[in-house]
Enzyme design. Structure first.
Site, PDB file in Angstrom:
ATOM      1  N   LYS A 236      12.860   7.947  60.477  1.00 51.02           N
ATOM      2  CA  LYS A 236      12.258   8.541  61.673  1.00 51.02           C
ATOM      3  C   LYS A 236      13.423   8.988  62.550  1.00 51.02           C
ATOM      4  CE  LYS A 236       9.209   7.686  65.630  1.00 51.02           C
ATOM      5  NZ  LYS A 236       8.220   8.741  65.381  1.00 51.02           N
TER       6      LYS A 236
ATOM      7  N   LYS B 215       0.477   8.568  63.627  1.00 44.87           N
ATOM      8  CA  LYS B 215       1.404   8.848  62.518  1.00 44.87           C
ATOM      9  C   LYS B 215       2.138   7.598  62.057  1.00 44.87           C
ATOM     10  CE  LYS B 215       3.955  11.840  64.633  1.00 44.87           C
ATOM     11  NZ  LYS B 215       3.282  11.729  65.952  1.00 44.87           N
ATOM     12  N   THR B 216       2.602   6.801  63.015  1.00 41.26           N
ATOM     13  CA  THR B 216       3.383   5.616  62.648  1.00 41.26           C
ATOM     14  C   THR B 216       2.544   4.614  61.874  1.00 41.26           C
ATOM     15  OG1 THR B 216       4.819   5.893  64.574  1.00 41.26           O
ATOM     16  CG2 THR B 216       4.818   3.730  63.522  1.00 41.26           C
TER      17      THR B 216
ATOM     18  N   PRO C  98     -10.215   3.785  60.208  1.00 41.18           N
ATOM     19  CA  PRO C  98     -10.879   3.311  61.426  1.00 41.18           C
ATOM     20  C   PRO C  98      -9.905   3.071  62.574  1.00 41.18           C
ATOM     21  CG  PRO C  98     -10.602   1.494  59.904  1.00 41.18           C
ATOM     22  CD  PRO C  98     -10.125   2.720  59.179  1.00 41.18           C
TER      23      PRO C  98
ATOM     24  N   ALA D  23       8.094  13.646  65.099  1.00 38.28           N
ATOM     25  CA  ALA D  23       7.852  13.320  66.506  1.00 38.28           C
ATOM     26  C   ALA D  23       6.752  14.232  67.021  1.00 38.28           C
ATOM     27  CB  ALA D  23       9.130  13.517  67.319  1.00 38.28           C
TER      28      ALA D  23
END
EC number: 6.3.3.3
Length: 235
Positions: free
Chosen positions: A37, A15-16, A202, A114
């Site tokens: 975040k 996700k980050t 990728p 999260a």
């Protein structure tokens, strides 16, 4: 306001990286983008290698560490569990109040959750409740290999049932020599989930900001995200 929430089918799906790459690419396209975040477990926001630091670096936001990530916990656990171990309680209204303080500082915001969409953030609310409270559409990040159809379908369906608009799905971390599972899963996910496949990215050996930026630029349809955000903002 414009923006979207990056959630995932699980923890560790990237996700980050996806949020950071999207922030950098939007910045390159002259979009005034901020990042949020709210929950971070097992890291210090001030650590140069932390998710918060990477998000700030790639978005170039002037927001402070505390503004980007107000709730930090020592143990690498679900925020609710980590908070309980520290004798702390963070309510949904606490997260929303922090959001209200910063949401007008940028034209567009990328918010990162999260873990997965049903991770408990507090005693009586989950990531999905936070997405709803912030009134943002979601981008789902999924892994590419065996089992991901089930996890991604469940995540997308749960989001829809919660009334969350799903912009699309990014399948992250496909190997340089994909097996049959990684070759066939993207089409199956798009077909069964009924939302756009935004891209297949990728697996990065060198997860530097430059590599992350180019990964998103080369493999994710950012124009589709922008169009979906605009549609939502006009409703």
């Amino acid at each position: 306001m414009k923006g979207f929430f990056v959630t995932g089918t699980d923890t560790g799906v990237g996700k980050t990286f996806i949020a950071c790459g999207l922030a950098a690419l939007l910045k390159e396209q002259h979009v005034d983008v901020g990042v949020f975040k709210p929950f971070l477990s097992g890291e210090l926001a001030s650590d140069p290698q932390s998710d918060t630091a990477l998000l700030k670096n790639m978005s170039e936001t002037p927001l402070t560490d505390e503004e980007v990530t107000p709730f930090i916990f020592k143990e690498p656990l679900a925020p609710y569990t980590a908070a309980k171990l520290e004798g702390r309680t963070v309510g949904l209204e606490d997260a929303v109040n922090h959001w209200k303080k910063i949401k007008d500082r940028h034209e567009c915001f990328i918010v990162e959750g999260a873990g997965g969409i049903a991770v408990p953030l507090g005693e009586d609310y989950f990531v999905s409740d936070l997405i709803k409270a912030l009134d943002l559409p979601a981008v789902i990040v999924a892994r590419p290999n065996l089992g991901t159809i089930n996890h991604t379908y469940l995540t997308a369906q749960y989001a829809k049932q919660m009334g969350i608009r799903v912009i699309g799905i990014v399948i992250n971390g496909i190997s340089s020599r994909p097996g049959l599972d990684e070759q066939t899963n993207p089409d199956m996910i798009e077909r069964f989930c009924g939302v756009p496949l935004l891209g297949v990215t990728p697996k990065l050996e060198d997860a530097s900001p430059t590599q992350i930026h180019h990964m998103i630029k080369d493999h994710v349809d950012v124009s589709l995200i922008m169009n979906q955000m605009q549609m939502g903002a006009e409703k």
